[in-house]
Design a protein around this motif. Structure first.
Motif, PDB file in Angstrom:
ATOM      1  N   ARG A  52       0.838  -1.208   0.000  1.00  0.00           N
ATOM      2  CA  ARG A  52       0.000   0.000   0.000  1.00  0.00           C
ATOM      3  C   ARG A  52       0.872   1.256   0.000  1.00  0.00           C
ATOM      4  N   ALA A  53       1.960   1.219   0.762  1.00  0.00           N
ATOM      5  CA  ALA A  53       2.871   2.369   0.798  1.00  0.00           C
ATOM      6  C   ALA A  53       3.562   2.552  -0.550  1.00  0.00           C
ATOM      7  N   ILE A  54       3.892   1.465  -1.223  1.00  0.00           N
ATOM      8  CA  ILE A  54       4.506   1.541  -2.562  1.00  0.00           C
ATOM      9  C   ILE A  54       3.538   2.220  -3.524  1.00  0.00           C
ATOM     10  N   ARG A  55       2.276   1.784  -3.513  1.00  0.00           N
ATOM     11  CA  ARG A  55       1.288   2.371  -4.413  1.00  0.00           C
ATOM     12  C   ARG A  55       1.072   3.851  -4.111  1.00  0.00           C
ATOM     13  N   ALA A  56       1.053   4.208  -2.822  1.00  0.00           N
ATOM     14  CA  ALA A  56       0.856   5.605  -2.443  1.00  0.00           C
ATOM     15  C   ALA A  56       2.049   6.458  -2.883  1.00  0.00           C
ATOM     16  N   ALA A  57       3.261   5.947  -2.707  1.00  0.00           N
ATOM     17  CA  ALA A  57       4.453   6.699  -3.129  1.00  0.00           C
ATOM     18  C   ALA A  57       4.472   6.867  -4.643  1.00  0.00           C
ATOM     19  N   HIS A  58       4.101   5.813  -5.356  1.00  0.00           N
ATOM     20  CA  HIS A  58       4.088   5.884  -6.823  1.00  0.00           C
ATOM     21  C   HIS A  58       3.032   6.873  -7.306  1.00  0.00           C
ATOM     22  N   ALA A  59       1.898   6.900  -6.630  1.00  0.00           N
ATOM     23  CA  ALA A  59       0.836   7.847  -7.000  1.00  0.00           C
ATOM     24  C   ALA A  59       1.263   9.291  -6.774  1.00  0.00           C
ATOM     25  N   ARG A  60       2.256   9.491  -5.927  1.00  0.00           N
ATOM     26  CA  ARG A  60       2.732  10.843  -5.632  1.00  0.00           C
ATOM     27  C   ARG A  60       4.040  11.167  -6.340  1.00  0.00           C
ATOM     28  N   GLY A  61       4.363  10.397  -7.375  1.00  0.00           N
ATOM     29  CA  GLY A  61       5.465  10.769  -8.240  1.00  0.00           C
ATOM     30  C   GLY A  61       6.783  10.030  -8.083  1.00  0.00           C
ATOM     31  N   VAL A  62       6.876   9.058  -7.193  1.00  0.00           N
ATOM     32  CA  VAL A  62       8.125   8.311  -7.055  1.00  0.00           C
ATOM     33  C   VAL A  62       8.130   7.211  -8.117  1.00  0.00           C
ATOM     34  N   ASP A  63       9.206   7.156  -8.916  1.00  0.00           N
ATOM     35  CA  ASP A  63       9.217   6.183 -10.019  1.00  0.00           C
ATOM     36  C   ASP A  63       9.582   4.778  -9.522  1.00  0.00           C
ATOM     37  N   LYS A  64       9.326   3.794 -10.395  1.00  0.00           N
ATOM     38  CA  LYS A  64       9.509   2.385 -10.076  1.00  0.00           C
ATOM     39  C   LYS A  64      10.960   2.040  -9.719  1.00  0.00           C
ATOM     40  N   THR A  65      11.898   2.600 -10.454  1.00  0.00           N
ATOM     41  CA  THR A  65      13.306   2.296 -10.229  1.00  0.00           C
ATOM     42  C   THR A  65      13.755   2.777  -8.856  1.00  0.00           C
ATOM     43  N   THR A  66      13.346   3.958  -8.478  1.00  0.00           N
ATOM     44  CA  THR A  66      13.704   4.502  -7.170  1.00  0.00           C
ATOM     45  C   THR A  66      13.105   3.655  -6.053  1.00  0.00           C
ATOM     46  N   LEU A  67      11.855   3.234  -6.224  1.00  0.00           N
ATOM     47  CA  LEU A  67      11.219   2.379  -5.230  1.00  0.00           C
ATOM     48  C   LEU A  67      11.972   1.056  -5.080  1.00  0.00           C
ATOM     49  N   ALA A  68      12.329   0.454  -6.210  1.00  0.00           N
ATOM     50  CA  ALA A  68      13.026  -0.831  -6.183  1.00  0.00           C
ATOM     51  C   ALA A  68      14.385  -0.714  -5.497  1.00  0.00           C
ATOM     52  N   GLN A  69      15.115   0.345  -5.799  1.00  0.00           N
ATOM     53  CA  GLN A  69      16.435   0.531  -5.193  1.00  0.00           C
ATOM     54  C   GLN A  69      16.326   0.808  -3.696  1.00  0.00           C
ATOM     55  N   ALA A  70      15.387   1.641  -3.308  1.00  0.00           N
ATOM     56  CA  ALA A  70      15.247   2.007  -1.902  1.00  0.00           C
ATOM     57  C   ALA A  70      14.806   0.820  -1.044  1.00  0.00           C
ATOM     58  N   LEU A  71      13.939  -0.027  -1.601  1.00  0.00           N
ATOM     59  CA  LEU A  71      13.412  -1.167  -0.847  1.00  0.00           C
ATOM     60  C   LEU A  71      14.234  -2.439  -1.048  1.00  0.00           C
ATOM     61  N   ARG A  72      15.190  -2.382  -1.978  1.00  0.00           N
ATOM     62  CA  ARG A  72      16.048  -3.540  -2.285  1.00  0.00           C
ATOM     63  C   ARG A  72      15.239  -4.753  -2.721  1.00  0.00           C
ATOM     64  N   VAL A  73      14.286  -4.499  -3.590  1.00  0.00           N
ATOM     65  CA  VAL A  73      13.516  -5.563  -4.230  1.00  0.00           C
ATOM     66  C   VAL A  73      13.598  -5.344  -5.732  1.00  0.00           C
ATOM     67  N   ILE A  78       7.989  -4.614  -7.586  1.00  0.00           N
ATOM     68  CA  ILE A  78       7.339  -3.302  -7.504  1.00  0.00           C
ATOM     69  C   ILE A  78       6.177  -3.244  -8.490  1.00  0.00           C
ATOM     70  N   GLY A  79       6.382  -3.765  -9.699  1.00  0.00           N
ATOM     71  CA  GLY A  79       5.320  -3.789 -10.700  1.00  0.00           C
ATOM     72  C   GLY A  79       4.116  -4.587 -10.237  1.00  0.00           C
ATOM     73  N   GLN A  80       4.368  -5.725  -9.584  1.00  0.00           N
ATOM     74  CA  GLN A  80       3.258  -6.531  -9.063  1.00  0.00           C
ATOM     75  C   GLN A  80       2.507  -5.775  -7.972  1.00  0.00           C
ATOM     76  N   ALA A  81       3.253  -5.097  -7.105  1.00  0.00           N
ATOM     77  CA  ALA A  81       2.603  -4.333  -6.033  1.00  0.00           C
ATOM     78  C   ALA A  81       1.771  -3.201  -6.610  1.00  0.00           C
ATOM     79  N   LEU A  82       2.274  -2.552  -7.665  1.00  0.00           N
ATOM     80  CA  LEU A  82       1.533  -1.452  -8.275  1.00  0.00           C
ATOM     81  C   LEU A  82       0.252  -1.938  -8.971  1.00  0.00           C
ATOM     82  N   LYS A  83       0.288  -3.165  -9.496  1.00  0.00           N
ATOM     83  CA  LYS A  83      -0.891  -3.735 -10.158  1.00  0.00           C
ATOM     84  C   LYS A  83      -1.811  -4.439  -9.163  1.00  0.00           C
ATOM     85  N   GLU A  84      -1.436  -4.387  -7.863  1.00  0.00           N
ATOM     86  CA  GLU A  84      -2.183  -5.059  -6.805  1.00  0.00           C
ATOM     87  C   GLU A  84      -2.231  -6.561  -6.995  1.00  0.00           C
ATOM     88  N   GLU A  85      -1.185  -7.120  -7.578  1.00  0.00           N
ATOM     89  CA  GLU A  85      -1.045  -8.567  -7.706  1.00  0.00           C
ATOM     90  C   GLU A  85      -0.272  -9.092  -6.501  1.00  0.00           C
TER      91      GLU A  85
END
Length: 89
Positions: A52-73, A78-85
């Protein structure tokens, strides 16, 4: 001359040792419960909150690559989390 012997242990002397042994046994039991019973449900709740936090951050402009690097996944996770899979965790 008689040999030197140690007195037999008394129940009052066993108190602290017995309490430590009981404490260790209870700790082992708690660890077993945490890893089996509480572990899976706790982990699933944690991953759901994270997604949920990933989706909220992405909705507010944080890109997928930054999310993946910061969370080390992976970015696939990240794509699955954004698609709610469901993620592989």
């Amino acid at each position: 001359m008689a040999g030197i012997t140690t007195p037999a242990p008394r129940l009052s002397n066993l108190g602290p040792a017995l309490r430590r042994w009981q404490g260790r046994a209870l700790l082992t039991w708690a660890r077993l419960l945490q890893r089996t019973v509480a572990g899976k449900a706790h982990r699933e709740a944690h991953v759901a909150r994270r997604n949920r936090a990933i989706r909220a951050a992405h909705a507010r402009g944080v890109d997928k690559t930054t999310l993946a690097q910061a969370l080390r996944v992976s970015s696939a996770t990240i794509g699955q989390a954004l698609k709610e899979e469901p993620t592989g965790e």
